[in-house]
Motif scaffolding. Structure first.
Motif: not given
Length: 435
Positions: A351-352, A373-380
């Protein structure tokens, strides 16, 4: 015996990989200097090099990674980073290196890619400068019809539309902030050296005599041609010397999920470490987190309470013990961390979307070695789902990761870089550099 100058940006993630080469060169009798920030003096001197301080170190603190508020446009991330951290120091870095060269007379300059002053040095005639060797500790950034522009985070398309898609993305990049950055770099470097760099923005790295890519071809997108001066040397081994904590010897048989935000841009544990610990608090796993330097207590503060019973947090752990025992690594996609996992055939959840992580994580997705995850701030919730997927389908992910592990096992990065260094320092300085 060669006289070697190392240079690096001042963040841990850039300095630590080079120190392994410093130790090897100093151990064999080379004279080694390292131009960097005062914060790294002790570890540089322990590695066997003479420390040299960057001229602006006292006035300009090492930049933190810029973070955009609200919705991010991924195409802005890499240009913003370069504008913020590197463009302002190019001229000072170039003059510092050349002044030291005129005073000491180096045979070789070894740099990591973000020390752009080394890029400028490489444009000078060979008889005016040391040989230049860049250690590629980020995905291969050079332009090609076969790959999207660096920073786009796009994997290759199957079929004949791929070159067209990539060309359109390059036109779009040059029409935006990346194009302005390329223009500014070009003007600055031409003013310093009298030579205008050619190609796209990230082709500037090809001014080095050799670019030693710290990876294997299997982790890179296929290209019809790669510049001759690019040589794959394999990833550097993980740093050694970190102790095992007491709890390691008393852990139970639960599967281990390792989570890390690496040694760069790791100040905010709520981006990945905290979401992972929270996501897996009720799972039958042992979550082992490393902060990469920040105080482990910062994780508890960010959680707002004590760690769950199945979580452990340390600054660093010895990867030669941790990674063979782990079942999955959750990481923000640091180039080094991903390769440390792949060396052990360890599947990934990544994730980043900032810095080079967008490109690293796209390659994780493309090679099939993990879930992005294709997220910077990961969703739990997404972390939990991805970890469960990798654990449930571990055989599939493990097969893909093992292919990379086999390729890495056939490399010796330190020995290969030393061989390249010997080759460069034995070449006559009067011979024109390749262009």
């Amino acid at each position: 015996m060669a006289r070697v100058l190392f240079t690096s940006a001042r963040q841990d993630g850039f300095v630590l990989p080079l120190l392994q080469l410093v130790r090897a060169m100093a151990a064999r009798g080379d004279e080694v200097w390292f131009l960097c920030g005062e914060a790294h003096r002790e570890r540089i001197e322990e590695a066997g090099a003479t420390f040299l301080r960057l001229p602006y170190d006292a006035e300009v603190p090492p930049g933190r990674v810029p973070r955009r508020r609200g919705r991010r446009r991924r195409s802005h991330e890499v240009p913003d980073l370069l504008w913020t951290l590197f463009l302002g120091t190019v001229e000072a870095d170039f003059h510092a290196v050349m002044a030291l060269h005129h005073r000491i007379g180096f045979d070789l300059l070894i740099a990591e890619p973000t020390f752009v002053g080394a890029t400028a040095v490489g444009l000078l005639p060979r008889y005016e400068r040391p040989a230049v060797l860049t250690l590629g500790i980020l995905p291969l950034p050079f332009s090609s019809p076969d790959v999207a522009p660096f920073g786009a985070g796009r994997v290759p398309l199957e079929g004949p539309l791929n070159p067209l898609r990539n060309a359109l993305l390059q036109v779009a990049a040059n029409a935006t902030r990346t194009g302005a950055l390329r223009q500014a770099f070009g003007e600055t470097i031409e003013r310093l050296t009298g030579h205008r760099p050619t190609g796209q923005l990230f082709d500037l790295g090809l001014t080095a005599d050799v670019w030693a890519q710290a990876s294997v071809p299997q982790f890179e997108y296929p290209r019809r041609s790669t510049p001759d001066r690019v040589r794959y040397v394999g990833p550097l081994p993980a740093p050694a010397g970190f102790p095992l904590p007491d709890w390691w010897y008393h852990r139970d048989g639960r599967r281990i999920v390792h989570v890390t935000q690496g040694t760069y841009a790791n100040q905010d544990p709520t981006e990945l470490i905290v979401p992972t610990i929270a996501a897996l608090a009720d799972e039958d796993v042992l979550v082992v987190a490393t902060t990469g330097g920040p105080d482990p207590a910062s994780v508890e503060r960010a959680l707002g309470g004590a760690l769950p019973a199945n979580a452990r947090v340390e600054r660093f752990l010895p990867y030669d013990h941790l990674l063979p025992a782990a079942h999955v690594m959750v990481t923000n996609g640091g180039f080094g961390a991903v390769h440390h996992a792949l060396r052990h055939g360890l599947p990934l959840v990544v994730a980043g979307t900032t810095e080079d992580r967008l490109e690293v994580n796209a390659r994780v997705r493309w090679t099939g070695v993990g879930v992005d995850l294709q997220q910077q701030r990961a969703d739990p919730a997404r972390v939990r789902t991805a970890v469960r997927q990798v654990l449930d389908e571990r055989a599939r992910f493990r097969r893909a990761a093992s292919r990379l592990a086999s390729a890495i096992a056939a490399t010796d990065a330190v020995a290969s870089v030393l061989d390249i260094a010997d080759e460069l320092t034995s070449a006559p300085a009067g011979r024109p550099a390749r262009r």
